[in-house]
Motif scaffolding. Sequence first.
Motif, PDB file in Angstrom:
ATOM      1  N   LYS A  13      47.896  23.759  77.477  1.00  0.00           N
ATOM      2  CA  LYS A  13      47.537  25.023  76.808  1.00  0.00           C
ATOM      3  C   LYS A  13      47.902  24.970  75.323  1.00  0.00           C
ATOM      4  O   LYS A  13      48.368  25.944  74.744  1.00  0.00           O
ATOM      5  CB  LYS A  13      48.222  26.213  77.492  1.00  0.00           C
ATOM      6  N   GLU A  14      47.649  23.797  74.727  1.00  0.00           N
ATOM      7  CA  GLU A  14      47.973  23.572  73.321  1.00  0.00           C
ATOM      8  C   GLU A  14      46.691  23.642  72.495  1.00  0.00           C
ATOM      9  O   GLU A  14      45.840  22.739  72.567  1.00  0.00           O
ATOM     10  CB  GLU A  14      48.634  22.196  73.180  1.00  0.00           C
ATOM     11  N   PRO A  15      46.493  24.723  71.713  1.00  0.00           N
ATOM     12  CA  PRO A  15      45.236  24.911  70.970  1.00  0.00           C
ATOM     13  C   PRO A  15      44.864  23.737  70.069  1.00  0.00           C
ATOM     14  O   PRO A  15      43.694  23.342  70.017  1.00  0.00           O
ATOM     15  CB  PRO A  15      45.495  26.185  70.144  1.00  0.00           C
ATOM     16  N   PHE A  16      45.850  23.186  69.346  1.00  0.00           N
ATOM     17  CA  PHE A  16      45.540  22.091  68.419  1.00  0.00           C
ATOM     18  C   PHE A  16      44.997  20.887  69.175  1.00  0.00           C
ATOM     19  O   PHE A  16      44.043  20.245  68.736  1.00  0.00           O
ATOM     20  CB  PHE A  16      46.804  21.705  67.647  1.00  0.00           C
ATOM     21  N   TYR A  17      45.600  20.563  70.325  1.00  0.00           N
ATOM     22  CA  TYR A  17      45.139  19.432  71.136  1.00  0.00           C
ATOM     23  C   TYR A  17      43.760  19.709  71.734  1.00  0.00           C
ATOM     24  O   TYR A  17      42.897  18.818  71.770  1.00  0.00           O
ATOM     25  CB  TYR A  17      46.121  19.145  72.264  1.00  0.00           C
ATOM     26  N   ILE A  18      43.555  20.942  72.219  1.00  0.00           N
ATOM     27  CA  ILE A  18      42.261  21.288  72.833  1.00  0.00           C
ATOM     28  C   ILE A  18      41.139  21.156  71.808  1.00  0.00           C
ATOM     29  O   ILE A  18      40.100  20.537  72.073  1.00  0.00           O
ATOM     30  CB  ILE A  18      42.297  22.719  73.409  1.00  0.00           C
ATOM     31  N   ALA A  19      41.360  21.740  70.634  1.00  0.00           N
ATOM     32  CA  ALA A  19      40.343  21.673  69.585  1.00  0.00           C
ATOM     33  C   ALA A  19      40.118  20.236  69.128  1.00  0.00           C
ATOM     34  O   ALA A  19      38.973  19.807  68.933  1.00  0.00           O
ATOM     35  CB  ALA A  19      40.758  22.545  68.405  1.00  0.00           C
ATOM     36  N   GLY A  20      41.212  19.487  68.975  1.00  0.00           N
ATOM     37  CA  GLY A  20      41.096  18.095  68.518  1.00  0.00           C
ATOM     38  C   GLY A  20      40.311  17.235  69.484  1.00  0.00           C
ATOM     39  O   GLY A  20      39.409  16.482  69.080  1.00  0.00           O
ATOM     40  N   ALA A  21      40.621  17.356  70.778  1.00  0.00           N
ATOM     41  CA  ALA A  21      39.910  16.561  71.785  1.00  0.00           C
ATOM     42  C   ALA A  21      38.448  16.990  71.884  1.00  0.00           C
ATOM     43  O   ALA A  21      37.545  16.148  72.035  1.00  0.00           O
ATOM     44  CB  ALA A  21      40.597  16.698  73.137  1.00  0.00           C
ATOM     45  N   SER A  22      38.209  18.302  71.785  1.00  0.00           N
ATOM     46  CA  SER A  22      36.824  18.803  71.840  1.00  0.00           C
ATOM     47  C   SER A  22      36.005  18.277  70.668  1.00  0.00           C
ATOM     48  O   SER A  22      34.839  17.888  70.829  1.00  0.00           O
ATOM     49  CB  SER A  22      36.820  20.338  71.830  1.00  0.00           C
ATOM     50  N   LEU A  23      36.607  18.242  69.475  1.00  0.00           N
ATOM     51  CA  LEU A  23      35.908  17.706  68.295  1.00  0.00           C
ATOM     52  C   LEU A  23      35.609  16.221  68.462  1.00  0.00           C
ATOM     53  O   LEU A  23      34.531  15.754  68.072  1.00  0.00           O
ATOM     54  CB  LEU A  23      36.744  17.934  67.038  1.00  0.00           C
ATOM     55  N   GLU A  24      36.561  15.483  69.024  1.00  0.00           N
ATOM     56  CA  GLU A  24      36.346  14.047  69.252  1.00  0.00           C
ATOM     57  C   GLU A  24      35.133  13.827  70.154  1.00  0.00           C
ATOM     58  O   GLU A  24      34.298  12.962  69.891  1.00  0.00           O
ATOM     59  CB  GLU A  24      37.595  13.426  69.890  1.00  0.00           C
ATOM     60  N   ILE A  25      35.062  14.610  71.234  1.00  0.00           N
ATOM     61  CA  ILE A  25      33.927  14.470  72.158  1.00  0.00           C
ATOM     62  C   ILE A  25      32.631  14.918  71.470  1.00  0.00           C
ATOM     63  O   ILE A  25      31.575  14.279  71.605  1.00  0.00           O
ATOM     64  CB  ILE A  25      34.172  15.289  73.444  1.00  0.00           C
ATOM     65  N   GLY A  26      32.714  16.011  70.714  1.00  0.00           N
ATOM     66  CA  GLY A  26      31.533  16.476  69.973  1.00  0.00           C
ATOM     67  C   GLY A  26      31.034  15.431  69.001  1.00  0.00           C
ATOM     68  O   GLY A  26      29.816  15.175  68.905  1.00  0.00           O
ATOM     69  N   ALA A  58      35.602  23.782  70.525  1.00  0.00           N
ATOM     70  CA  ALA A  58      36.645  23.649  69.503  1.00  0.00           C
ATOM     71  C   ALA A  58      36.702  24.907  68.636  1.00  0.00           C
ATOM     72  O   ALA A  58      37.790  25.392  68.307  1.00  0.00           O
ATOM     73  CB  ALA A  58      36.378  22.423  68.638  1.00  0.00           C
ATOM     74  N   TYR A  59      35.531  25.430  68.288  1.00  0.00           N
ATOM     75  CA  TYR A  59      35.472  26.613  67.414  1.00  0.00           C
ATOM     76  C   TYR A  59      36.133  27.831  68.061  1.00  0.00           C
ATOM     77  O   TYR A  59      36.876  28.578  67.410  1.00  0.00           O
ATOM     78  CB  TYR A  59      34.013  26.922  67.070  1.00  0.00           C
ATOM     79  N   LYS A  60      35.868  28.038  69.347  1.00  0.00           N
ATOM     80  CA  LYS A  60      36.414  29.201  70.053  1.00  0.00           C
ATOM     81  C   LYS A  60      37.952  29.183  70.065  1.00  0.00           C
ATOM     82  O   LYS A  60      38.589  30.236  70.024  1.00  0.00           O
ATOM     83  CB  LYS A  60      35.864  29.250  71.475  1.00  0.00           C
ATOM     84  N   VAL A  61      38.512  27.976  70.134  1.00  0.00           N
ATOM     85  CA  VAL A  61      39.977  27.844  70.094  1.00  0.00           C
ATOM     86  C   VAL A  61      40.467  27.996  68.659  1.00  0.00           C
ATOM     87  O   VAL A  61      41.439  28.705  68.384  1.00  0.00           O
ATOM     88  CB  VAL A  61      40.420  26.480  70.667  1.00  0.00           C
ATOM     89  N   ALA A  62      39.759  27.341  67.735  1.00  0.00           N
ATOM     90  CA  ALA A  62      40.212  27.288  66.343  1.00  0.00           C
ATOM     91  C   ALA A  62      40.183  28.652  65.655  1.00  0.00           C
ATOM     92  O   ALA A  62      41.039  28.956  64.824  1.00  0.00           O
ATOM     93  CB  ALA A  62      39.358  26.295  65.557  1.00  0.00           C
ATOM     94  N   LYS A  63      39.212  29.501  66.006  1.00  0.00           N
ATOM     95  CA  LYS A  63      39.061  30.769  65.282  1.00  0.00           C
ATOM     96  C   LYS A  63      40.224  31.723  65.526  1.00  0.00           C
ATOM     97  O   LYS A  63      40.447  32.652  64.730  1.00  0.00           O
ATOM     98  CB  LYS A  63      37.734  31.430  65.629  1.00  0.00           C
TER      99      LYS A  63
END
Length: 371
Positions: free
Chosen positions: A298-311, A330-335
């Motif tokens: 449940k770590e936002p930075f990790y979730i967004a980072g991994a999502s961007l990598e896949i994107g 990634a955007y939904k977490v980052a915002k």
Amino acid sequence: MDNIADSILGFIDATAQDSQLEKDSVGMSLQQILNAANKEEQNYNYKRVVMLYQNALTKTDDDDFYMFLPQIYTKLAKAYQNLSDWYEALEYYTQAQDFYFNASNMFKFYEIKLEIANIYYLMYKLDNAKFILAELEKAQDLPNELAIGVYLACAKLSDDVDVEYSYYKKSIPLVEISTNKALVSELYYKFAVASDEKDDPRTAAEFYKKCIDIDSNPKHNTYLSMALSNLAELYDEAGATKQAVKYYNESIKIDTLMRNYNGLYNSAIHLAEIYAASNDEKSLEYMNKALEYAKLLKEPFYIAGASLEIGDFYYLRKDFENAYRYFMEAYKVAKTSFTQDNLNKVVSRIEDLQKRIKADEFLKLQEKYGK
């Protein structure tokens, strides 16, 4: 609902067992209580440990009471420490310290002072910790194991990598065959990290391996998986990809066993990077694993980072639907969690993708995955 019911039943059962043990311990002898407490310690039931040792303190008529008293104080302090009850831990360590001082047992006295310094560190009372450690550094004829513990504590309080390194450096020759393995693994791991920070990867690799070789049981060697993953990173930086993959996979086995999702995320991200140049399928597999572990953390930075990598992976392969899907994740977490600068990095990817496809296709992606 079944899981909730099972949890409630488990809690009721454990509470009943605690109450029964407390009643039973009233009629136990001091030795029986100590044996029961030792058994509960091995099972990590620290609340029961506290209850039993508190009961042991009432057995003042037992012939062996005063012989065991400092041990009871120390065990109580340790149990409270494991329960993160720092004030109670400090109270009983102080009681044990006074007992050993009055008995002129200076070795045990210094040993308890070190424990008290570590408690102050955990309580963020750093000046108190530094004062005690300064006294211990001046003490004459400290046993090697205790001196290592003092130096490790001093290094922990230092904000200068050179000072920290010097404490580890002078601890290394003090290691003996009989030295506590957990203490040695901590020393070797931290010396390896400090060596790496001082641009000495050869020494760092040597001591990561020494740390790994001390004990292959992660319950005893708490630095095992970190030493393996850090060693893997050193090999990766040196271009020894095969060795890097080997050690990352060994780290993953241990972290899976210990449910260390932070370690699993770290290894998965690095393996994804390693395979990116040679095996798309394996690279994507580890990206997805990294995202899975990030969500478990449940770590936002990790979730967004991994999502961007896949994107990014899908974007480079012109699979724009999947690219948009993960950029939006990634955007939904980052915002809600990122600074504007970091959020802009996600937005710029979405804008770049928008330029690559037709307007109606982009509208369909927005309708399907949000905007």
